[in-house]
Scaffold this motif. Structure first.
Motif, PDB file in Angstrom:
ATOM      1  N   TYR A 247     -74.635 -53.429  32.128  1.00  0.00           N
ATOM      2  CA  TYR A 247     -75.125 -52.508  31.257  1.00  0.00           C
ATOM      3  C   TYR A 247     -75.578 -53.159  30.077  1.00  0.00           C
ATOM      4  N   LEU A 248     -76.765 -52.975  29.695  1.00  0.00           N
ATOM      5  CA  LEU A 248     -77.170 -53.844  28.528  1.00  0.00           C
ATOM      6  C   LEU A 248     -78.057 -52.972  27.277  1.00  0.00           C
ATOM      7  N   THR A 249     -78.282 -53.294  26.485  1.00  0.00           N
ATOM      8  CA  THR A 249     -79.264 -52.821  25.494  1.00  0.00           C
ATOM      9  C   THR A 249     -80.461 -53.515  25.307  1.00  0.00           C
ATOM     10  N   THR A 259     -90.602 -48.361  18.010  1.00  0.00           N
ATOM     11  CA  THR A 259     -89.832 -49.413  18.537  1.00  0.00           C
ATOM     12  C   THR A 259     -88.286 -48.498  18.673  1.00  0.00           C
ATOM     13  N   ALA A 260     -87.806 -48.716  19.812  1.00  0.00           N
ATOM     14  CA  ALA A 260     -86.434 -48.233  19.830  1.00  0.00           C
ATOM     15  C   ALA A 260     -85.732 -48.851  20.821  1.00  0.00           C
ATOM     16  N   VAL A 261     -84.531 -48.832  21.323  1.00  0.00           N
ATOM     17  CA  VAL A 261     -83.770 -49.576  22.203  1.00  0.00           C
ATOM     18  C   VAL A 261     -83.118 -48.365  23.210  1.00  0.00           C
ATOM     19  N   GLU A 262     -83.087 -49.164  24.424  1.00  0.00           N
ATOM     20  CA  GLU A 262     -82.897 -48.169  25.616  1.00  0.00           C
ATOM     21  C   GLU A 262     -81.807 -49.190  26.516  1.00  0.00           C
ATOM     22  N   ILE A 263     -80.920 -48.355  27.315  1.00  0.00           N
ATOM     23  CA  ILE A 263     -79.897 -48.922  28.273  1.00  0.00           C
ATOM     24  C   ILE A 263     -80.476 -49.155  29.552  1.00  0.00           C
ATOM     25  N   TYR A 264     -80.203 -50.433  30.093  1.00  0.00           N
ATOM     26  CA  TYR A 264     -80.732 -51.162  31.256  1.00  0.00           C
ATOM     27  C   TYR A 264     -79.439 -51.555  31.979  1.00  0.00           C
ATOM     28  N   THR A 285     -87.708 -39.394  24.637  1.00  0.00           N
ATOM     29  CA  THR A 285     -88.167 -40.780  24.738  1.00  0.00           C
ATOM     30  C   THR A 285     -88.519 -41.156  23.181  1.00  0.00           C
ATOM     31  N   LEU A 286     -87.866 -40.217  22.329  1.00  0.00           N
ATOM     32  CA  LEU A 286     -88.133 -40.615  20.892  1.00  0.00           C
ATOM     33  C   LEU A 286     -86.851 -41.137  20.411  1.00  0.00           C
ATOM     34  N   SER A 287     -85.859 -40.943  20.989  1.00  0.00           N
ATOM     35  CA  SER A 287     -84.479 -41.220  20.509  1.00  0.00           C
ATOM     36  C   SER A 287     -84.061 -42.726  20.785  1.00  0.00           C
ATOM     37  N   SER A 288     -83.417 -43.421  20.225  1.00  0.00           N
ATOM     38  CA  SER A 288     -82.519 -44.609  20.758  1.00  0.00           C
ATOM     39  C   SER A 288     -81.212 -44.559  21.349  1.00  0.00           C
ATOM     40  N   TYR A 289     -80.979 -45.330  22.529  1.00  0.00           N
ATOM     41  CA  TYR A 289     -79.734 -45.274  23.210  1.00  0.00           C
ATOM     42  C   TYR A 289     -79.464 -46.709  23.444  1.00  0.00           C
ATOM     43  N   GLY A 290     -78.289 -47.040  22.901  1.00  0.00           N
ATOM     44  CA  GLY A 290     -77.730 -48.490  23.147  1.00  0.00           C
ATOM     45  C   GLY A 290     -76.276 -48.500  23.143  1.00  0.00           C
ATOM     46  N   HIS A 291     -75.779 -49.935  22.944  1.00  0.00           N
ATOM     47  CA  HIS A 291     -74.390 -50.265  22.917  1.00  0.00           C
ATOM     48  C   HIS A 291     -73.634 -49.554  24.016  1.00  0.00           C
ATOM     49  N   PRO A 292     -73.888 -49.691  25.430  1.00  0.00           N
ATOM     50  CA  PRO A 292     -73.192 -49.177  26.359  1.00  0.00           C
ATOM     51  C   PRO A 292     -71.653 -49.683  26.529  1.00  0.00           C
ATOM     52  N   ALA A 293     -70.743 -49.153  26.929  1.00  0.00           N
ATOM     53  CA  ALA A 293     -69.508 -49.198  27.203  1.00  0.00           C
ATOM     54  C   ALA A 293     -68.979 -48.346  28.402  1.00  0.00           C
ATOM     55  N   VAL A 294     -68.502 -49.050  29.464  1.00  0.00           N
ATOM     56  CA  VAL A 294     -67.969 -48.351  30.751  1.00  0.00           C
ATOM     57  C   VAL A 294     -66.773 -48.337  30.728  1.00  0.00           C
ATOM     58  N   SER A 305     -76.153 -43.120  20.065  1.00  0.00           N
ATOM     59  CA  SER A 305     -77.347 -42.477  20.041  1.00  0.00           C
ATOM     60  C   SER A 305     -77.632 -41.734  18.969  1.00  0.00           C
ATOM     61  N   ASP A 306     -78.831 -41.622  18.396  1.00  0.00           N
ATOM     62  CA  ASP A 306     -79.481 -40.844  17.241  1.00  0.00           C
ATOM     63  C   ASP A 306     -79.994 -39.562  17.779  1.00  0.00           C
TER      64      ASP A 306
END
Length: 660
Positions: A247-249, A259-264, A285-294, A305-306
């Motif tokens: 899982y990555l940002t 510009t934003a970030v998403e999880i892939y 689709t307006l917010s950012s989602y990142g820094h995943p941790a399983v 996320s914001d």
């Protein structure tokens, strides 16, 4: 637009601002403002600097203050805390009207580790805005930081040599439970893209990996294999428990979109990783989602996320990877604050680590440990110094013990992040001592058993010289028993300290032989009487405990006098004294049929032992203190010899006593 954290890595700045990217240049204020509006803080700071340097006239002071304030904001977001502090001070000096200047100055001084100055400015801002939660938290953090710095934890921290480049390297993560592979995010000069970030001035980040060789040594890092890295930003990874799914940002890049970030996600095939595929969390689709941790069990995906519904800034959320629909939840008020909570790391199902600038800390982002309580809340604790510093500290990962890696911008005036290793050394707590007989001679083949109230049970032989050494744990109560063939057992009890520092405790065992008389030291009688004096109590209590520790033993308790007085008188006196000791032991709970009193008067003078010869060098080992020998001594030595002869001792009679 949020302007919430002073980080240099593209990821954090990207998550902070939702801006459209475009290029612009020129030393004009309008150009700098446009660059800043797009989140191009590196380019904007350079343009503002040029504009600021041109404003020399006295009538330009108000404008110079405004430019200094904007320049300071750029430096703050780039993590250039010293430059930010200087620029905020210039803005205030030139009379800037922005009320946030004092608060931002306090935050920058806080991030520099100038806690006294930061406290002064937090207090100054609170005079104008007493309800500011940000200033209250900052003041609490700066006050706490001084205490954390003065009381460091036992963690050992050092910058890792192989991982770090001249640019930013951050967010290390082990590949699931494979502790021989460490992935991380880097903006070094060898990353895939050629373009530099308008936000940070560095190249756009890629994901690299460092591996151990067959000897367990870390090798030079290299880019991950496969289709993972691209011209845009990738980084800040986590893995499924089996290490096959990443899982990555990843930065979102669309024409005419913010510009934003998403999880892939990416899949591993042998050593190669597939092209990333977007992981859908919500329709927003307006917010950012990142820094995943399983989570370790693979069920939950934690992330930052914001999105609406949080406490402010970036919050920590989680989603059930199996259920997904309807499982999205905010981690709540114990974790999240009006500030920013980011970089989660789930170590167990109830222990979470994360970075925050909203909880009181040492400056910038601090690392926190959160443990779930039985009621479902979280107990959040600052990890302290030296894990945390005045700079940004974030992105922690643990190996198979209390060691691992994390990221920090400490010590880099440019605001670049670097990777540090950490380790909590095991406490070295020992108990050591000697097993000796009553004559200070080593007891051969002595065995020591030590049992703790935590269920621990250890057993070992003393060395030939009688010495022994055991490892212990903190805060445990231990019972120790030493014994050897031909000797009575001896017991000791103690509790190890709870202080987190190395320690060694000393305990000696003096074993009584079952084959020869053993003097009981420190038993005293009134002159010419059989009554025991109060100072004899300690020695008699120890004698009673020895008999409890050896319940199958019967003894003869003997009393001896010196050469003075008649034979008949001394025999009677010694018999009464022996009986006094017996009576005390019976009163202490020892069965009378285990005890035999015997008075010997002056009929058995003492033979000087090795121990006595050391204590009284005027007498040679083996000398018998007969009346004839004592008469040959000077008056002082006569008194000493008489004192040695006046003694109480016991002799083991049997070792097979059974109580019916």
């Amino acid at each position: 637009m949020y302007t919430i954290i002073n980080k240099t890595s593209g990821w954090i700045v990207i998550m902070v601002l939702l801006v459209a990217l475009s290029a612009c240049g020129g030393a004009k204020l309008s150009v700098a403002d446009e660059q800043m509006a797009r989140g191009e803080f590196y380019d904007a700071s350079r343009t503002y600097r040029k504009v600021y340097d041109k404003l020399k006239r006295p009538d330009e002071r108000p404008l110079r203050g405004q430019v200094a304030m904007k320049m300071a904001e750029c430096y703050r977001r780039l993590g250039m805390d010293a430059r930010a502090s200087a620029a905020y001070q210039n803005a205030i000096r030139f009379g800037v009207t922005d009320s946030m200047a004092v608060l931002r100055l306090a935050e920058s001084l806080h991030a520099e580790g100038k806690y006294a100055q930061a406290i002064t400015n937090y207090q100054k801002f609170l005079e104008s805005d007493p309800t500011s939660a940000i200033a209250e938290t900052g003041l609490a953090g700066a006050t706490l930081a001084k205490n954390l710095k003065s009381n460091p934890t036992r963690y050992k921290v050092q910058r890792h040599k192989l991982l770090n480049s001249s640019r930013s390297d951050y967010a290390p993560m082990y590949a699931g439970t494979d502790f021989d592979m460490l992935y991380y995010t880097t903006t070094n000069e060898k990353v895939k893209g050629d373009h530099r970030s308008e936000i940070t001035g560095a190249k756009k980040p890629d994901i690299w990996v460092m591996k151990k060789n067959e000897n367990g040594q870390w090798q030079k890092p290299e880019p991950v294999e496969g289709e993972l890295n691209s011209e845009v930003e990738e980084g800040i990874v986590s893995f499924s428990p089996d290490g096959t799914t990443m899982y990555l940002t990843k930065a979102r890049r669309e024409p005419n979109a913010n510009t934003a970030v998403e999880i892939y996600t990416s899949q591993r095939s042998d050593a190669s990783w597939s092209a990333p595929t977007k992981f859908e969390i919500t329709a927003d689709t307006l917010s950012s989602y990142g820094h995943p941790a399983v989570s370790p069990d693979g069920r939950w995906l934690y992330f930052s996320s914001d999105m609406p519904g949080g406490s402010g800034g970036f919050d920590l959320w989680r989603i059930d990877l199996k259920a997904k629909a309807g499982s999205l939840e905010n981690l709540g008020e114990f974790i999240n604050t009006p500030g920013n909570e980011q970089f989660p790391y789930c170590r167990t199902d109830s222990v979470l680590y994360f970075a925050s600038d909203g909880h009181p800390g040492m400056g910038g982002l601090d690392l926190f440990r959160a443990e779930m309580t039985p009621s479902g809340g979280w107990n959040v604790v600052n990890m302290g110094y030296p894990i945390n510093s005045p700079a940004d500290d974030f992105g922690i990962t643990f190996g198979d013990g209390e060691h691992g890696f994390f990221s920090s911008s400490r010590g880099d005036a440019r605001g670049y992040d670097h990777i540090y290793s950490f380790e909590l050394p095991l406490l070295q707590i020992w108990i050591s001592g000697w097993v000796l007989d009553k004559d200070d001679e080593p007891v051969p083949n002595a065995v020591i058993r030590i049992v703790g109230n935590d269920g621990s049970n250890q057993k070992a032989k003393a060395r030939d010289d009688g010495s022994f050494r055991f490892p212990l744990d903190r805060g445990i109560s231990y019972t120790m028993l030493a014994g050897a063939k031909g000797y009575l057992n001896a017991k000791q009890e103690f509790t190890s300290d709870t202080i987190e520092e190395d320690a060694e405790y000393g305990v000696d065992f003096i074993l009584a032989s079952i084959h020869k008389p053993v003097v009981v030291e420190n038993i005293f009688y009134d002159f010419d009487k059989a009554s025991l004096r109060p100072e004899s109590k300690e020695a008699l209590d120890e004698m009673a405990q020895m008999l409890r520790d050896n319940p199958n033993v019967t003894i003869e308790m003997a009393s001896h006098t010196d050469r003075k007085g008649s034979e008949q008188y001394n025999m009677a006196l010694s018999q009464r004294r022996a009986q006094s000791v017996i009576d005390y032991l019976i009163g202490a709970g020892i069965s009378a049929d285990r005890l035999k009193p015997q008075g010997y008067g002056k009929s058995r003078p003492k033979t000087i032992t090795k121990r006595l010869a050391k204590e009284y060098p005027q007498f040679q080992e083996g000398t018998v203190l007969t009346e004839e020998f004592i008469d040959t001594l000077n008056e002082t030595d006569q008194d000493t010899a008489d004192q040695i002869n006046r003694r109480t001792e016991f002799q083991v009679l049997s070792i097979d006593y059974q109580m019916f």
